[in-house]
Design a protein around this motif. Structure first.
Motif, PDB file in Angstrom:
ATOM      1  N   THR A  67      -5.038   6.742   5.853  1.00  0.00           N
ATOM      2  CA  THR A  67      -6.813   6.518   5.617  1.00  0.00           C
ATOM      3  C   THR A  67      -7.143   5.084   6.217  1.00  0.00           C
ATOM      4  N   ALA A  68      -6.675   4.082   6.196  1.00  0.00           N
ATOM      5  CA  ALA A  68      -7.191   2.904   6.550  1.00  0.00           C
ATOM      6  C   ALA A  68      -7.124   2.614   7.916  1.00  0.00           C
ATOM      7  N   LEU A  69      -6.123   3.475   8.780  1.00  0.00           N
ATOM      8  CA  LEU A  69      -5.603   3.316  10.325  1.00  0.00           C
ATOM      9  C   LEU A  69      -6.098   4.576  10.985  1.00  0.00           C
ATOM     10  N   VAL A  70      -6.726   5.636  10.223  1.00  0.00           N
ATOM     11  CA  VAL A  70      -6.922   6.913  10.734  1.00  0.00           C
ATOM     12  C   VAL A  70      -5.852   7.401  11.632  1.00  0.00           C
ATOM     13  N   LEU A  71      -4.591   7.828  11.055  1.00  0.00           N
ATOM     14  CA  LEU A  71      -3.560   8.376  11.602  1.00  0.00           C
ATOM     15  C   LEU A  71      -3.059   9.663  11.171  1.00  0.00           C
ATOM     16  N   SER A  72      -2.069  10.402  11.538  1.00  0.00           N
ATOM     17  CA  SER A  72      -1.708  11.279  11.055  1.00  0.00           C
ATOM     18  C   SER A  72      -0.697  11.033  10.210  1.00  0.00           C
ATOM     19  N   SER A  73      -0.064  11.514   9.134  1.00  0.00           N
ATOM     20  CA  SER A  73       0.998  11.047   8.286  1.00  0.00           C
ATOM     21  C   SER A  73       2.331  11.014   9.136  1.00  0.00           C
ATOM     22  N   GLY A  74       2.458  11.713  10.262  1.00  0.00           N
ATOM     23  CA  GLY A  74       3.725  11.743  11.092  1.00  0.00           C
ATOM     24  C   GLY A  74       3.945  10.478  11.668  1.00  0.00           C
ATOM     25  N   ALA A  75       2.549  10.021  12.460  1.00  0.00           N
ATOM     26  CA  ALA A  75       2.315   8.953  13.134  1.00  0.00           C
ATOM     27  C   ALA A  75       2.628   7.700  12.272  1.00  0.00           C
ATOM     28  N   MET A  76       2.101   7.662  10.985  1.00  0.00           N
ATOM     29  CA  MET A  76       2.155   6.488  10.246  1.00  0.00           C
ATOM     30  C   MET A  76       3.722   6.354   9.737  1.00  0.00           C
ATOM     31  N   LEU A 103       0.719  -1.320   0.007  1.00  0.00           N
ATOM     32  CA  LEU A 103       0.071   0.040   0.103  1.00  0.00           C
ATOM     33  C   LEU A 103       0.810   1.208  -0.070  1.00  0.00           C
ATOM     34  N   LYS A 104       0.301   2.401  -0.634  1.00  0.00           N
ATOM     35  CA  LYS A 104       0.924   3.632  -0.289  1.00  0.00           C
ATOM     36  C   LYS A 104       0.963   4.132   0.960  1.00  0.00           C
ATOM     37  N   PRO A 105       1.817   4.807   1.702  1.00  0.00           N
ATOM     38  CA  PRO A 105       1.681   5.189   3.042  1.00  0.00           C
ATOM     39  C   PRO A 105       0.159   6.024   3.184  1.00  0.00           C
TER      40      PRO A 105
END
Length: 191
Positions: A78-87, A71-73
């Motif tokens: 989107t799938a995990l409902v996180l901020s991009s930094g947390a991901m 998957l793309k980051p």
């Protein structure tokens, strides 16, 4: 039925502030308490595999995406409902553990894909079995019918306007239908 800590909290509020309707506490504080206890249980299970629940979520999302488990980051966000930094932090940790790898995105020269490694697939396959057994253990007090009823009631709350308004991945359209950004992100783009 046995009284629990939430009953005592409600009784105390009713005694101290009889002018307030604290009845929502019966539901929402129990959900909160269950979340906290469930989280401790999940941490114990995933700790056996050297994972946090959040790291497991990344691996599980990759498995659920289907072969080739990439998957793309942004899709993981989107799938995990996180901020991009947390991901990014989660991806960094599972990559350092050799459970995923970053690959160039063939559809986007500047993009990357997060791909499950063979080791990651083995770890998540073992962890999901232990996780589901633990979830089953946590729900042993409920019959199949009670689980179904609780599932329906919790779903009703999750798709209700107050909760949808709080969920950054969902919205309600003009016709009152809930839209899901994760589903839109999975749709192929028209070129």
């Amino acid at each position: 039925m046995t009284e629990d800590a939430i009953d005592r909290i409600v009784q105390e509020w009713n005694r101290e502030r009889p002018d307030l309707d604290v009845s929502p506490t019966h539901v929402l504080q129990r959900i909160t308490r269950l979340y906290l206890l469930q989280s401790a249980s999940f941490a114990e299970v995933f700790g056996r595999y050297g994972l946090t629940f959040g790291e497991y979520e990344v691996l599980a999302a990759l498995v659920r995406s289907g072969a080739p488990h990439r998957l793309k980051p942004s899709e993981l966000v989107t799938a995990l409902v996180l901020s991009s930094g947390a991901m990014t932090n989660r991806i960094d940790r599972v990559e350092a553990a050799g459970l995923v790898e970053r690959l160039p995105d063939p559809d986007d020269r500047r993009g990357t894909l997060v791909a499950l490694t063979e080791k990651g697939e083995q770890v998540v396959d073992e962890a999901v079995v232990a996780h589901l057994a633990n979830e089953e253990r946590l729900l042993t007090e409920l019959s199949a019918a009670e689980r179904g009823q609780l599932t329906d009631l919790l779903r009703k709350l999750l798709v209700s306007e107050p909760f949808v308004a709080l969920d950054p991945t969902r919205s309600v359209d003009r016709n009152g239908r809930v839209t899901d950004q994760a589903a839109r992100a999975r749709r192929p783009r028209r070129r």
